[in-house]
Design an enzyme around this catalytic site. Structure first.
Site, mmCIF file in Angstrom:
data_model
loop_
_atom_site.group_PDB
_atom_site.id
_atom_site.type_symbol
_atom_site.label_atom_id
_atom_site.label_comp_id
_atom_site.label_asym_id
_atom_site.label_seq_id
_atom_site.Cartn_x
_atom_site.Cartn_y
_atom_site.Cartn_z
ATOM 1 C CD GLU A 1 -4.448 -9.388 3.195
ATOM 2 O OE1 GLU A 1 -4.594 -9.985 2.123
ATOM 3 O OE2 GLU A 1 -3.339 -9.048 3.624
ATOM 4 C CB THR B 1 -0.923 0.001 1.226
ATOM 5 O OG1 THR B 1 -1.790 -1.124 1.150
ATOM 6 C CG2 THR B 1 -1.749 1.276 1.301
ATOM 7 C CB SER C 1 -8.268 -0.762 -3.865
ATOM 8 O OG SER C 1 -8.808 -0.808 -2.564
ATOM 9 N NE ARG D 1 -30.243 -5.183 33.396
ATOM 10 C CZ ARG D 1 -29.729 -4.257 34.198
ATOM 11 N NH1 ARG D 1 -28.670 -4.544 34.931
ATOM 12 N NH2 ARG D 1 -30.264 -3.069 34.284
#
Length: 699
Positions: free
Chosen positions: A482, A192, A198, A372
């Site tokens: 990724e 990158t 991308s 709860r």
């Protein structure tokens, strides 16, 4: 229209007053029944749910049912994960505290990785080379201890180590493999850049061959080409796999330099002994992040850094001593596709790990919802918040999705392992697109779900010790690295359109898409007016109906977007047409991935050997399928695939199944078999949750 006087007269009439009181009482009784019995209606034949006076309650089968289900889910590598869990449990000094500085977290994360490799004896790179499924199991377990650790492990072995295994040749493996495996050579994956993530083909870093010295010269030509967000770069990395444009001087037309496209190069960045940054390299720290602060992300600039010619990872392209370029692949695009195709392991690991994070989040939220208690019928004990229909709608489909994703990613890992063993090109193409789609779909779903889990736990979900903040922040980047999810879904859509074209050219479809052979013809015809009205439970819970519905939707989307692209390309060109139809394309990709997920879930249910476990999985699978159909009911209604009465029946049955899954919710989360070390949140523990929670703040 009635006048005011006539309305007033009716109100004064005793019979009318009685009717109003009767209607009001009836509404109150319905509301009371809703609180006691969250099933969609009494017609479903359910008895009112007993109040959860003791907090949690087990369905028939209880611990035995959870154990049987856990055994089926476990897989052959669960023992390996158990050893990782036990190692960290035995080492409190390696467990990540709730609060710590970035510097301390980075130091701890590196110690955790070193201890896992050098003390626990785990050899991740060997596992990845010989048994990828076991490697991914180790990555998931490490990420359970600390998501930063799982990511740092992935950078070292999936990316840096994976580039040596997958893009290099024997000389690289002989030199680097063992030292990467034992962490003598910690490294980075420098792909990158500041201006390009991308769009890898547009990277600007250059590697120019110098035939005089037999070296490549690595350069950052401008600030936009600075390598950015590089894991392990800020502190610990000694090497980097640098992706750069391979430039051959005097090899182009007219004696100009020839750009041979993106290749990968091994570049030392720090001295092995002193850890000093090497000459010509500038490293800066990307700083504090919103999550994953145990990972030391840095930025790299190269100023005429020279490396030997042998440092080119030359599996798909090589340069000889005299500067001649050779490759078994004829074009830049084919070499680029082959290079990226070998790097899908990181994407597989992200999808697999994201499911693990979803399981942790759902487990905490479900256990707390069982514990709860709040409100309840008059003069009766309070009831568990999971007995409220609204709470079931938040969590039960999410629990069902966790199971669906579990089986889908197991299938993905198996296909990836098969690909690495066989090097089959069809399987490789299948894994590339399937990993893109599952990674995008699952990480997006998990990111949204963590926030829903936090909200469902009220104020206590906001406490850092209960983990939702850390889980949300650490996982958030899974949607980006990724491969950005929007870009990955476009790859899925593009492949579907390619397969669509092949279908009408008489070609064959790859394994993942072969269901389209049968359904491609269906979208051109009107839905069956008889089956579109069937609303019986047996029909709606029939896996054939569910899968047909998912696949019909995908087929119609594929056909309609192909027609739109053809229409718009005449006036807008290919790129403009794609952009005009982009949302349609993303919906198509998600629809296809949901079809694959459901198909793998149905297969897993059928394979289950134990009858009671199979029935439990079938219940969860039905909820996943019908919930997804209902959430997109407008699509089915618009094409008359589902008539109004059938749509209503689907909604009603999805509500009922949510209630049924609620009755076994504890067994379902217990079957994930996650130890307290991994859950950690006091409100998500199996026992004495409030005691642990109050002790945390000093009581």
């Amino acid at each position: 229209m009635a006048t005011a006087a006539s309305r007033s007269g009716r109100r004064r009439g005793g019979g009318d007053d009685e009717d109003d009181r009767t209607a009001a009482m009836r509404r109150l009784r319905v509301l009371s029944l809703h609180l006691q019995d969250p099933s969609p209606s009494s017609e479903a034949g359910l008895a009112p749910a007993a109040c959860a006076a003791a907090g949690r309650r087990r369905a028939t089968g209880g611990a035995d049912a959870a154990a049987a289900l856990a055994a089926y889910l476990r897989g052959r590598h669960r023992d390996t994960q158990a050893r990782v869990f036990e190692f960290f449990l035995s080492r409190p000094d390696l467990q990540t505290p709730v609060e710590m500085s970035t510097a301390a977290h980075r130091e701890l994360c590196f110690r955790q990785l070193c201890a896992l490799v050098r003390e626990a004896g785990v050899r991740p790179l060997s596992l990845m080379a010989n048994d990828p499924a076991e490697y991914f199991a180790v990555m998931e377990a490490a990420g359970g201890a600390d998501i930063s650790l799982g990511v740092k492990l992935g950078v070292q072995y999936s990316l840096w180590g994976g580039s040596i295994i997958n893009l290099g040749t024997k000389k690289h493996r002989d030199r680097f493999f063992d030292r990467i495996d034992n962490l003598d050579y910690p490294g980075c994956f420098a792909m990158t850049e500041l201006h390009h993530g991308s769009n890898v083909q547009a990277l600007q870093t250059t590697a120019t061959f110098d035939p005089v010295t037999d070296e490549f010269i690595i350069n950052t030509p401008n600030d936009g080409a600075i390598k950015w967000w590089i894991g392990n770069a800020a502190l610990h990395g000694k090497f980097a796999t640098v992706f750069a444009r391979l430039i051959l001087p005097l090899q182009g037309k007219g004696g100009d330099p020839a750009d041979m496209g993106i290749h990968a190069f091994i570049v030392p960045i720090r001295d092995l002994d002193t850890n000093a940054v090497l000459p010509g390299i500038e490293i800066n720290d990307c700083g504090h992040k919103i999550g994953l602060n145990g990972v030391d992300n840095g930025a790299l600039r190269f100023r005429s850094v020279r490396i030997p010619r042998d440092n080119l990872l030359n599996r798909f392209g090589d340069v000889s001593r005299d500067g001649k370029y050779t490759s078994s692949l004829p074009t830049i695009n084919k070499r680029f596709a082959a290079t990226l195709g070998e790097l899908v392991g990181g994407r597989v690991g992200i999808a697999y790990s994201s499911v693990g994070i979803l399981k942790v989040s759902v487990t905490i939220a479900v256990r707390y919802a069982l514990l709860r208690q709040q409100f309840g019928p008059p003069k009766k004990p309070e009831i568990s918040v999971l007995d409220y229909q609204s709470h079931q709608h938040k969590l039960m489909p999410m629990l069902a999705s966790s199971y669906a994703f579990h089986f889908a990613t197991r299938y993905l890992v198996d296909k990836y392992s098969e690909m690495k063993k066989t090097n089959d090109e069809d399987i490789m193409a299948d894994v590339h697109v399937l990993s893109s789609g599952l990674k995008a779909y699952i990480t997006s779903y998990t990111a949204k779900s963590i926030s829903v889990c936090r909200e469902s736990c009220g104020g206590h979900g906001y406490a850092a010790v209960n983990r939702f903040g850390a889980l949300r922040n650490d996982h958030d980047i899974f949607q980006t690295f990724e491969g950005d999810n929007t870009v990955l879904l476009q790859q899925v859509a593009g492949d579907l359109l390619k397969q669509y074209q092949e279908k009408f050219k008489g070609g064959t479809l790859s394994a993942t898409w072969n269901y389209l052979r049968d359904s491609m013809g269906t979208y051109l015809s009107q839905p069956n007016p008889v089956t579109s009205r069937w609303e019986g439970e047996d029909h709606l819970r029939d896996p054939n109906f569910q899968l047909d519905a998912f696949r019909y939707r995908t087929s119609r989307l594929l056909h309609s977007v192909a027609a739109r692209l053809q229409k718009h390309s005449k006036t807008l060109g290919g790129f403009g047409a794609w952009n005009r139809c982009l949302n349609h394309l993303l919906t198509l990709a998600e629809s296809h991935i949901e079809s694959v997920i459901l198909a793998k879930f149905i297969e897993a249910v059928k394979r289950c050997p134990d009858e009671k476990t199979r029935e439990l999985l079938k219940l969860v699978c039905d909820l996943y399928a019908l919930d997804r159909i209902w959430k997109d009911i407008g699509t089915y209604r618009n094409v008359d695939y589902v008539a109004p009465n059938k749509a209503k029946a689907i909604h009603k049955l999805a509500d009922y199944l949510s209630y049924q899954v609620r009755l076994v919710a504890q067994e379902l989360v217990d079957a994930f078999d996650l130890p307290d070390l991994i859950i950690r949140a006091p409100i998500g523990m199996q026992s004495e949750a409030y005691a642990q929670y109050t002790q945390h703040v000093g009581f």
